[in-house]
Write a protein that holds these residues in place. Structure first.
Motif, mmCIF file in Angstrom:
data_model
loop_
_atom_site.group_PDB
_atom_site.id
_atom_site.type_symbol
_atom_site.label_atom_id
_atom_site.label_comp_id
_atom_site.label_asym_id
_atom_site.label_seq_id
_atom_site.Cartn_x
_atom_site.Cartn_y
_atom_site.Cartn_z
ATOM 1 N N LYS A 18 -10.716 2.031 -7.433
ATOM 2 C CA LYS A 18 -9.817 0.980 -7.931
ATOM 3 C C LYS A 18 -10.358 -0.426 -7.626
ATOM 4 N N SER A 37 -2.064 -8.033 -1.413
ATOM 5 C CA SER A 37 -1.028 -7.355 -0.630
ATOM 6 C C SER A 37 -1.077 -7.766 0.829
ATOM 7 N N ARG A 41 -2.918 -2.597 8.218
ATOM 8 C CA ARG A 41 -4.149 -1.894 8.614
ATOM 9 C C ARG A 41 -5.209 -2.894 9.081
ATOM 10 N N ARG A 44 -11.493 -3.878 7.141
ATOM 11 C CA ARG A 44 -12.774 -3.154 7.144
ATOM 12 C C ARG A 44 -13.893 -4.182 7.148
ATOM 13 N N TYR A 53 -6.725 -8.721 1.365
ATOM 14 C CA TYR A 53 -5.368 -8.481 1.874
ATOM 15 C C TYR A 53 -4.958 -9.675 2.711
ATOM 16 N N GLU A 72 7.737 -4.667 -3.479
ATOM 17 C CA GLU A 72 7.755 -3.266 -3.040
ATOM 18 C C GLU A 72 6.991 -3.180 -1.743
ATOM 19 N N TYR A 76 1.481 4.101 4.181
ATOM 20 C CA TYR A 76 0.384 4.921 3.657
ATOM 21 C C TYR A 76 -0.573 5.232 4.803
ATOM 22 N N TYR A 81 1.985 -1.337 3.708
ATOM 23 C CA TYR A 81 1.398 -2.163 2.656
ATOM 24 C C TYR A 81 2.544 -2.723 1.815
ATOM 25 N N GLY A 82 2.451 -3.972 1.387
ATOM 26 C CA GLY A 82 3.514 -4.528 0.556
ATOM 27 C C GLY A 82 3.013 -5.615 -0.374
ATOM 28 N N THR A 83 3.691 -5.744 -1.509
ATOM 29 C CA THR A 83 3.339 -6.758 -2.515
ATOM 30 C C THR A 83 4.238 -7.979 -2.351
ATOM 31 N N GLU A 101 -2.561 -3.536 -7.376
ATOM 32 C CA GLU A 101 -3.316 -2.340 -6.983
ATOM 33 C C GLU A 101 -2.579 -1.714 -5.810
ATOM 34 N N ILE A 102 -1.750 -0.717 -6.109
ATOM 35 C CA ILE A 102 -0.852 -0.176 -5.079
ATOM 36 C C ILE A 102 -0.790 1.340 -5.172
ATOM 37 N N GLU A 103 -0.225 1.981 -4.108
ATOM 38 C CA GLU A 103 -0.139 3.439 -4.163
ATOM 39 C C GLU A 103 1.163 3.860 -4.868
ATOM 40 N N GLY A 106 4.969 2.793 -3.946
ATOM 41 C CA GLY A 106 5.211 1.394 -4.286
ATOM 42 C C GLY A 106 5.290 1.219 -5.801
ATOM 43 N N ARG A 148 -6.448 10.951 3.665
ATOM 44 C CA ARG A 148 -6.472 10.316 2.341
ATOM 45 C C ARG A 148 -6.654 11.376 1.250
HETATM 46 P P1 5GP Z 1 -6.765 0.812 1.506
HETATM 47 O O1 5GP Z 1 -6.385 0.975 2.940
HETATM 48 O O2 5GP Z 1 -7.770 1.846 1.061
HETATM 49 O O3 5GP Z 1 -7.146 -0.601 1.152
HETATM 50 O O4 5GP Z 1 -5.446 1.116 0.650
HETATM 51 C C1 5GP Z 1 -4.760 2.322 0.818
HETATM 52 C C2 5GP Z 1 -3.787 2.519 -0.325
HETATM 53 O O5 5GP Z 1 -2.774 1.514 -0.277
HETATM 54 C C3 5GP Z 1 -4.432 2.393 -1.705
HETATM 55 O O6 5GP Z 1 -3.906 3.431 -2.538
HETATM 56 C C4 5GP Z 1 -3.974 1.035 -2.184
HETATM 57 O O7 5GP Z 1 -3.881 0.974 -3.594
HETATM 58 C C5 5GP Z 1 -2.596 0.980 -1.579
HETATM 59 N N1 5GP Z 1 -2.046 -0.380 -1.481
HETATM 60 C C6 5GP Z 1 -2.715 -1.540 -1.347
HETATM 61 N N2 5GP Z 1 -1.855 -2.575 -1.338
HETATM 62 C C7 5GP Z 1 -0.617 -2.042 -1.500
HETATM 63 C C8 5GP Z 1 0.697 -2.601 -1.602
HETATM 64 O O8 5GP Z 1 0.916 -3.805 -1.556
HETATM 65 N N3 5GP Z 1 1.708 -1.729 -1.747
HETATM 66 C C9 5GP Z 1 1.529 -0.379 -1.802
HETATM 67 N N4 5GP Z 1 2.627 0.372 -1.976
HETATM 68 N N5 5GP Z 1 0.320 0.172 -1.733
HETATM 69 C C10 5GP Z 1 -0.742 -0.643 -1.572
#
Ligand code: 5GP
Ligand code: ADP
Length: 199
Positions: A18, A37, A41, A44, A53, A72, A76, A81-83, A101-103, A106, A148
């Motif tokens: 993504k 978002s 976490r 990285r 982020y 939302e 995870y 994680y939040g928008t 870009e969210i799971e 959300g 994951r």
């Molecule tokens: P990563 O830790 O790999 O960056 O993200 C882990 C998962 O959290 C991914 O599926 C990503 O799309 C999702 N994610 C990222 N930002 C948000 C968010 O703001 N809200 C939600 N619900 N999921 C998110």
């Protein structure tokens, strides 16, 4: 009158590609808004605060939840994680398309509030390739990768109800699919006919 932008939700299992595909899509596009978002976490290597982020503490995240600052939010694999709501609302009011870009949890919350949001799911070509991409990214512990991958099974089940599925075989092809979907969504009669009926 300026027409508001659309909300595009981009979901898909971790490691599907993504971020890679979206960063290519965004190159040279100022008509798109990438929703940054907030997350609890750890960053990285290479993650930039405020760009990839907003890296926040759990206390800060909870305070944002209390203030209803999220469109939302979801848990995870051990993190939140939040928008942030306001930047998305401002972007679409200004006519930009907003990409979230969210799971999948959300995504459901956004869709419940905004049924006009377009839901796109990105899939890798195979399970083997998903696992390979997650491992070769080299950013998660083997334990986190297992979690994951387990989560990916649940997420892929959700894909059936999405509006579109993009196959990320090569990055170029996935970007092309995304562009085509976004363009098609702007050709829907509700949008086009409105151009001629507005005064
Ligand atoms: P990563 O830790 O790999 O960056 O993200 C882990 C998962 O959290 C991914 O599926 C990503 O799309 C999702 N994610 C990222 N930002 C948000 C968010 O703001 N809200 C939600 N619900 N999921 C998110
Ligand atoms: P996500 O954001 O969905 O978790 P990433 O964009 O971080 O996934 O991609 C996971 C890994 O797979 C990264 O190492 C990335 O470089 C690689 N990758 C992404 N898309 C492709 C592709 N089409 N072909 C090969 N590798 C890819």
């Amino acid at each position: 009158m300026k027409r508001p932008g659309k909300i595009f939700i981009v979901a898909g299992p971790s490691g599907a590609g993504k971020s890679t595909v979206l960063s290519r899509l965004f190159a040279g596009r100022d008509d798109l808004f990438y929703s940054v978002s907030a997350t609890t976490r750890e960053p990285r290597p290479g993650d930039v605060d405020g760009v990839d982020y907003h890296f926040v503490t759990a206390d800060h995240f909870r305070a944002m939840m209390r203030q209803d600052a999220f469109l939302e939010c979801a848990e995870y694999v051990g993190n939140f994680y939040g928008t942030p709501r306001a930047p998305v609302e401002e972007a679409i009011a200004s006519g930009k398309d907003a990409i979230l870009e969210i799971e999948v949890q959300g995504a459901n919350q956004v869709y419940a509030k905004r049924p006009d949001a377009i839901r796109i799911f990105i899939i890798p070509p195979s399970w083997e390739e998903l696992e390979h991409r997650l491992r070769s990214r080299g950013t998660d512990t083997p334990e986190k990768i297992e979690k994951r991958l387990m989560r990916a099974h649940v997420e892929l089940d959700a894909a059936k109800s999405y509006d579109y599925i993009v196959l990320n075989d090569t990055v170029d092809s996935a970007v092309e699919q995304l562009r085509a979907i976004m363009q098609a969504e702007h050709c829907r009669p509700a949008d086009r006919i409105a151009l001629f009926t507005e005064v």
